[in-house]
Design an enzyme around this catalytic site. Structure first.
Site, short mmCIF file in Angstrom:
data_model
loop_
_atom_site.label_atom_id
_atom_site.label_comp_id
_atom_site.label_asym_id
_atom_site.label_seq_id
_atom_site.Cartn_x
_atom_site.Cartn_y
_atom_site.Cartn_z
N SER A 53 -0.53 -0.88 -5.78
CA SER A 53 -0.55 -2.10 -6.69
C SER A 53 0.24 -1.92 -8.02
O SER A 53 0.07 -0.68 -8.72
CB SER A 53 -1.77 -2.79 -6.69
OG SER A 53 -2.33 -3.26 -5.44
N GLU A 91 3.72 -33.95 0.47
CA GLU A 91 2.54 -33.35 -0.33
C GLU A 91 2.83 -33.02 -1.45
O GLU A 91 3.79 -32.60 -2.00
CB GLU A 91 1.92 -32.40 0.81
CG GLU A 91 1.41 -32.92 2.10
CD GLU A 91 -0.12 -33.54 1.75
OE1 GLU A 91 -1.07 -33.00 2.02
OE2 GLU A 91 0.14 -34.79 1.40
N LYS A 116 -14.95 -7.41 -6.22
CA LYS A 116 -14.10 -8.46 -6.99
C LYS A 116 -13.73 -9.44 -6.26
O LYS A 116 -13.63 -10.68 -6.30
CB LYS A 116 -13.23 -7.68 -7.96
CG LYS A 116 -13.57 -6.99 -9.04
CD LYS A 116 -12.66 -6.42 -9.87
CE LYS A 116 -11.72 -7.28 -10.53
NZ LYS A 116 -10.52 -6.43 -11.18
N ASP A 117 -12.97 -9.12 -4.86
CA ASP A 117 -12.37 -9.79 -4.11
C ASP A 117 -13.38 -10.83 -3.50
O ASP A 117 -13.29 -12.05 -3.18
CB ASP A 117 -11.68 -9.35 -2.91
CG ASP A 117 -10.14 -8.50 -3.66
OD1 ASP A 117 -9.89 -8.72 -4.48
OD2 ASP A 117 -9.78 -7.49 -2.71
N HIS A 147 0.66 -1.13 0.11
CA HIS A 147 0.06 0.07 -0.09
C HIS A 147 0.69 1.33 -0.09
O HIS A 147 0.33 2.56 -0.28
CB HIS A 147 -0.93 0.07 1.21
CG HIS A 147 -2.02 -0.92 1.14
ND1 HIS A 147 -3.20 -0.99 1.79
CD2 HIS A 147 -2.25 -2.08 0.32
CE1 HIS A 147 -3.90 -1.83 1.52
NE2 HIS A 147 -3.62 -2.55 0.60
#
Length: 353
Positions: free
Chosen positions: A189, A254, A210-211, A185
């Site tokens: 971005s 994994e 959107k998130d 921030h």
């Protein structure tokens, strides 16, 4: 708080690839919350750790949901990490904001360590032999195995220490997450054009909508995996109780560790393989540095091929994941050695393009 969550300016042209950071943060938060509730019932004693997992599944109210939510959630975390990291490499975020890139790689290291120690805690057959293989790699460092495992072999002190580290390190990770967000921030971005732009929009309500839409879609995947997939992402041998007298036919970690595991198997020497394993991740730190012009003879193409190299590197990464899950026969070992060289070559091409 208002400047970070409401009026924070975001580039107008960012796409849904920029949702991955938000989804990753939510996935990590869910892992911490579910881990706290699991820690209330889990026992780290070597004689009862395996049975405490079944106690959680069968006796604790909605314990099965907590257990599978936490175990499958780690796969979602690393899926978001790989996609988020690929987006950052593809769009040159390491050049735009080096501090964010540096803190992000530190977070990757923390998550890999936390995930490895968490994989050991159920004390299944694959967990025992997986920690045995990895701790044997550390034998090149004097007294490190004794300090980490509490002795010369995997025993009760090992699992107690791994449980403590697995429980405490996520809270330390939260500090790096806050620094990662702050450094992001501070400069705003990045965007698909890889440059600064004055066309900004407010974070609330445009970006957060959107998130939230992406989070709803991912919640469906969580629901399907937890209720219908169960342990399909884990190796079947890890559902068996650990036995030090019976070695599994094929020791595999994994899926999110299979790329580095393939590199480890590709190198005949144990110490050299461990160095290759570490440098496959440490090499990401060099994206913060601009290499000397004398190295540019390695790559003869221009910067417009950056996305092409990213796609090739991603294909190599996927191929190494597949090879890491195969038996260590000559053909797969040869493929792994070739792909390991291409892994570093394409990273250098991305860095110099």
């Amino acid at each position: 708080m208002k400047s970070h969550l409401q009026s924070y300016p975001c580039p107008l042209i960012i796409n849904y690839f920029w949702n991955l950071g938000f989804l990753l943060g939510v996935a990590i938060l869910l892992q911490i919350i579910s881990g706290i509730f699991l820690g209330l019932h889990y026992t780290s004693d070597i004689n009862s750790a395996y049975f405490s997992i079944f106690f959680i599944i069968r006796e604790v109210y909605y314990g099965w949901c907590l257990r599978y939510f936490h175990s499958n959630g780690s796969s979602f975390v690393f899926l978001f990490i790989f996609l988020h990291l690929g987006r950052a490499i593809s769009y040159g975020s390491y050049f735009y904001n080096p501090n964010t890139w540096f803190s992000g790689i530190i977070i990757v290291f923390f998550l890999m360590g936390i995930a490895f120690m968490g994989y050991v805690l159920p004390l299944g057959q694959m967990s025992l032999w997986g920690v045995t293989v990895i701790t044997n790699l550390l034998s090149a460092f004097p007294s490190l195995v004794e300090w980490l495992c509490g002795g010369y072999c995997i025993h009760n002190p090992t699992f107690k220490r791994f449980f403590v580290f697995h429980f405490l390190l996520p809270f330390l990770l939260c500090g790096f997450l806050l620094y990662h967000i702050f450094s992001l921030h501070f400069l705003s971005s990045n965007n698909p054009l890889r440059n600064s732009t004055n066309n900004k929009i407010a974070f609330l309500p445009f970006i957060i909508s959107k998130d939230l839409y992406g989070m709803i879609l991912i919640s469906y995947l969580y629901f399907l995996q937890i209720h219908f997939g169960f342990s399909s992402l884990s190796h079947p041998d890890n559902a068996l109780e650990a036995c030090a007298l019976r070695t599994p036919l094929h020791i595999v970690p994994e899926w999110y560790f299979l790329c580095q595991y393939a590199m480890l198997k590709a190198v005949p020497n144990k110490n050299a393989g461990f160095i290759v394993l570490l440098t496959s991740i440490f090499v990401l730190f060099y994206f913060m540095r601009s290499l000397s012009v004398s190295f540019y003879f390695i790559v003869w193409v221009s910067s417009r091929f950056n996305s092409f190299f990213v796609i090739l590197w991603f294909l190599v990464f996927i191929s190494l994941i597949w090879i890491g899950g195969q038996f260590p026969v000559d053909n797969f070992l040869s493929y792994a050695r070739i792909l390991t060289l291409y892994y570093y070559y394409f990273l250098i091409c991305i860095l110099l393009s």
